[in-house]
Design a protein around this motif. Structure first.
Motif, PDB file in Angstrom:
ATOM      1  N   ASP A  69      20.992  31.916 -61.524  1.00 23.34           N
ATOM      2  CA  ASP A  69      21.229  33.153 -62.277  1.00 23.34           C
ATOM      3  C   ASP A  69      20.442  34.320 -61.695  1.00 23.34           C
ATOM      4  OD1 ASP A  69      18.586  32.878 -63.121  1.00 23.34           O
ATOM      5  OD2 ASP A  69      19.104  32.182 -65.117  1.00 23.34           O
ATOM      6  N   THR A  70      19.654  34.028 -60.635  1.00 21.98           N
ATOM      7  CA  THR A  70      18.856  35.054 -59.972  1.00 21.98           C
ATOM      8  C   THR A  70      18.911  34.824 -58.466  1.00 21.98           C
ATOM      9  OG1 THR A  70      17.332  35.115 -61.856  1.00 21.98           O
ATOM     10  CG2 THR A  70      16.581  36.126 -59.797  1.00 21.98           C
ATOM     11  N   MET A  71      19.126  35.908 -57.721  1.00 21.12           N
ATOM     12  CA  MET A  71      19.131  35.843 -56.260  1.00 21.12           C
ATOM     13  C   MET A  71      18.010  36.736 -55.741  1.00 21.12           C
ATOM     14  SD  MET A  71      20.874  34.837 -53.388  1.00 21.12           S
ATOM     15  CE  MET A  71      22.626  34.645 -53.788  1.00 21.12           C
ATOM     16  N   ILE A  72      17.088  36.141 -54.973  1.00 20.90           N
ATOM     17  CA  ILE A  72      16.054  36.913 -54.297  1.00 20.90           C
ATOM     18  C   ILE A  72      16.332  36.801 -52.809  1.00 20.90           C
ATOM     19  CG2 ILE A  72      13.597  37.124 -53.810  1.00 20.90           C
ATOM     20  CD1 ILE A  72      13.013  36.206 -56.621  1.00 20.90           C
ATOM     21  N   HIS A  73      16.816  37.905 -52.242  1.00 22.61           N
ATOM     22  CA  HIS A  73      17.320  37.888 -50.867  1.00 22.61           C
ATOM     23  C   HIS A  73      16.274  38.484 -49.932  1.00 22.61           C
ATOM     24  CE1 HIS A  73      20.072  37.968 -47.539  1.00 22.61           C
ATOM     25  NE2 HIS A  73      19.942  39.282 -47.404  1.00 22.61           N
ATOM     26  N   PHE A 111      19.528  40.410 -59.227  1.00 24.08           N
ATOM     27  CA  PHE A 111      19.400  40.485 -57.771  1.00 24.08           C
ATOM     28  C   PHE A 111      18.171  41.276 -57.364  1.00 24.08           C
ATOM     29  CE2 PHE A 111      20.219  42.348 -53.604  1.00 24.08           C
ATOM     30  CZ  PHE A 111      20.675  41.250 -52.881  1.00 24.08           C
ATOM     31  N   PHE A 112      17.439  40.751 -56.369  1.00 24.30           N
ATOM     32  CA  PHE A 112      16.309  41.468 -55.773  1.00 24.30           C
ATOM     33  C   PHE A 112      16.383  41.380 -54.257  1.00 24.30           C
ATOM     34  CE2 PHE A 112      12.213  41.580 -53.674  1.00 24.30           C
ATOM     35  CZ  PHE A 112      11.605  42.698 -54.237  1.00 24.30           C
ATOM     36  N   THR A 113      16.124  42.509 -53.592  1.00 24.32           N
ATOM     37  CA  THR A 113      15.885  42.490 -52.147  1.00 24.32           C
ATOM     38  C   THR A 113      14.851  43.560 -51.825  1.00 24.32           C
ATOM     39  OG1 THR A 113      16.996  42.306 -49.990  1.00 24.32           O
ATOM     40  CG2 THR A 113      17.643  44.163 -51.395  1.00 24.32           C
ATOM     41  N   PRO A 114      13.966  43.302 -50.876  1.00 23.93           N
ATOM     42  CA  PRO A 114      12.935  44.294 -50.558  1.00 23.93           C
ATOM     43  C   PRO A 114      13.434  45.363 -49.603  1.00 23.93           C
ATOM     44  CG  PRO A 114      12.578  42.322 -49.269  1.00 23.93           C
ATOM     45  CD  PRO A 114      13.747  42.029 -50.174  1.00 23.93           C
ATOM     46  N   SER A 115      12.971  46.585 -49.820  1.00 25.42           N
ATOM     47  CA  SER A 115      13.095  47.622 -48.813  1.00 25.42           C
ATOM     48  C   SER A 115      11.724  47.798 -48.181  1.00 25.42           C
ATOM     49  CB  SER A 115      13.625  48.919 -49.422  1.00 25.42           C
ATOM     50  OG  SER A 115      13.897  49.859 -48.393  1.00 25.42           O
ATOM     51  N   SER A 116      11.488  48.930 -47.524  1.00 23.13           N
ATOM     52  CA  SER A 116      10.280  49.079 -46.711  1.00 23.13           C
ATOM     53  C   SER A 116       9.973  50.549 -46.482  1.00 23.13           C
ATOM     54  CB  SER A 116      10.512  48.384 -45.359  1.00 23.13           C
ATOM     55  OG  SER A 116       9.590  48.799 -44.381  1.00 23.13           O
ATOM     56  N   ILE A 117       8.709  50.832 -46.143  1.00 24.20           N
ATOM     57  CA  ILE A 117       8.373  52.190 -45.707  1.00 24.20           C
ATOM     58  C   ILE A 117       9.111  52.538 -44.418  1.00 24.20           C
ATOM     59  CG2 ILE A 117       6.134  52.292 -46.844  1.00 24.20           C
ATOM     60  CD1 ILE A 117       4.832  51.644 -44.129  1.00 24.20           C
ATOM     61  N   GLY A 118       9.693  51.530 -43.757  1.00 27.69           N
ATOM     62  CA  GLY A 118      10.524  51.773 -42.587  1.00 27.69           C
ATOM     63  C   GLY A 118      11.786  52.550 -42.910  1.00 27.69           C
ATOM     64  N   ALA A 119      12.124  52.644 -44.203  1.00 27.30           N
ATOM     65  CA  ALA A 119      13.303  53.412 -44.619  1.00 27.30           C
ATOM     66  C   ALA A 119      13.064  54.913 -44.469  1.00 27.30           C
ATOM     67  CB  ALA A 119      13.668  53.088 -46.064  1.00 27.30           C
TER      68      ALA A 119
END
Length: 320
Positions: A69-73, A111-119
């Motif tokens: 029920d949760t996706m951590i990508h 749903f979770f996915t990380p972004s970055s200061i690289g954005a």
């Protein structure tokens, strides 16, 4: 979160996050996946499956089989590696993300996915970088992260998918070795301090970037995923940080514990160029306001724990 599927589970964040999630929610409730099994402890402490995230059908079948029920990508190539292999980075980082979002949409997963200061990019305000600001990165990794932020926003607005995400700074850990990131010098310097007493930094003096100790990063993920959705205005790209440092600042902190430590420089022009395109410091007030984010470790507290943990591991290795 009740049944959590984690992709890229053997990476820098994943290997520690899976262990934490299993402590909180139970070993049987967290399914770790990665493209290969390297024998890491998390492959034995609970469910583990091999998964290529570019195979959307396999991802769907796996998530459905485990009733996730949760996706951590987390599966992705990091900044320096992505710049060396830009097409591979696009196919893996964006193809895997689209597959994970589609699986989550079809199965109704959080749903979770990380972004970055690289954005961020060279035209982004350098100091106290706002939550909402111009983002024109000049690296493939940065392009991937901006595209991912927008795509997660799209799935939230178009399909009502409960997407959440964090823009991580450099993450520092004593558990998992660096994996091809521009901020990896801030991890390597501690390993070198314990093992050699000196370090040659590939990032130049005076180059400030935001950093965070891994325990704070893991807590932030759990806290955001458990946060009241009605209070989240930004959802997918929260700035978080604990400290803004350059190599000299980390070296000075290490010398408080190890006075003989020596810092030298062997600057890598490619990674230096990436670092110079990123902010000096970022504003994390939106995360604090919307879900209560607050880091526990400053530079000196992190340094003391890193050196203690790595020194303990070194002593155990010698005894073995």
């Amino acid at each position: 979160m009740k049944k959590i599927l984690v992709t890229g589970a053997l990476g820098q964040i994943g290997s520690e996050l899976v262990a934490k999630l299993r402590q909180i929610y139970g070993a049987d409730q967290v399914i770790a996946t990665d493209v290969r099994n390297n024998g890491h402890e998390i492959t034995r402490s609970g469910a583990f499956e091999t998964l290529d995230v570019t195979d959307g059908k396999a991802m769907f079948e796996m998530a459905k089989k485990h009733q996730a029920d949760t996706m951590i990508h987390l599966a992705a190539l990091l900044s320096a590696t992505a710049e060396e292999k830009p097409l591979l980075a696009w196919n893996l980082n964006m193809g895997g993300l689209v597959n994970a979002l589609e699986v989550s949409r079809e199965l109704g997963c959080q749903f979770f996915t990380p972004s970055s200061i690289g954005a961020f990019g060279p035209s982004t305000p350098k100091d106290n970088t706002p939550q909402d600001t111009i983002q024109r990165p000049t690296t493939m990794y940065g392009v991937n992260k901006v595209s991912g932020e927008l795509l997660c926003d799209y799935y939230f607005h178009k399909y009502g998918l409960d997407t959440r995400g964090i823009r991580f700074p450099g993450l520092i850990s004593y558990v998992t070795p660096p994996g091809g990131g521009t901020t990896d010098y801030a991890v390597e310097i501690y390993y070198a301090a314990v093992n050699q007493g000196r370090y040659a930094s590939f990032i130049d003096k005076g180059t400030y970037m935001d950093m965070m100790y891994m325990p704070d990063a893991l807590n932030a993920i759990v806290q955001l995923m458990e946060a009241d959705a009605s209070k989240l205005q930004h959802r997918n790209a929260f700035n978080v940080t604990a400290m803004s440092v350059d190599p000299e600042a980390i070296s000075a902190s290490i010398r408080q514990v190890m006075p003989s430590f020596v810092l030298e420089y062997e600057v890598d022009p490619k990674r230096q160029a990436i670092a110079e395109s990123w902010p000096n410091s970022i504003d994390a007030s939106a995360a604090a306001r919307e879900w209560g984010f607050k880091a526990s470790y400053d530079l000196d507290a992190m340094t003391k724990d890193m050196l203690a943990q790595l020194s303990s591991r070194e002593m155990l290795a010698k005894k073995a």
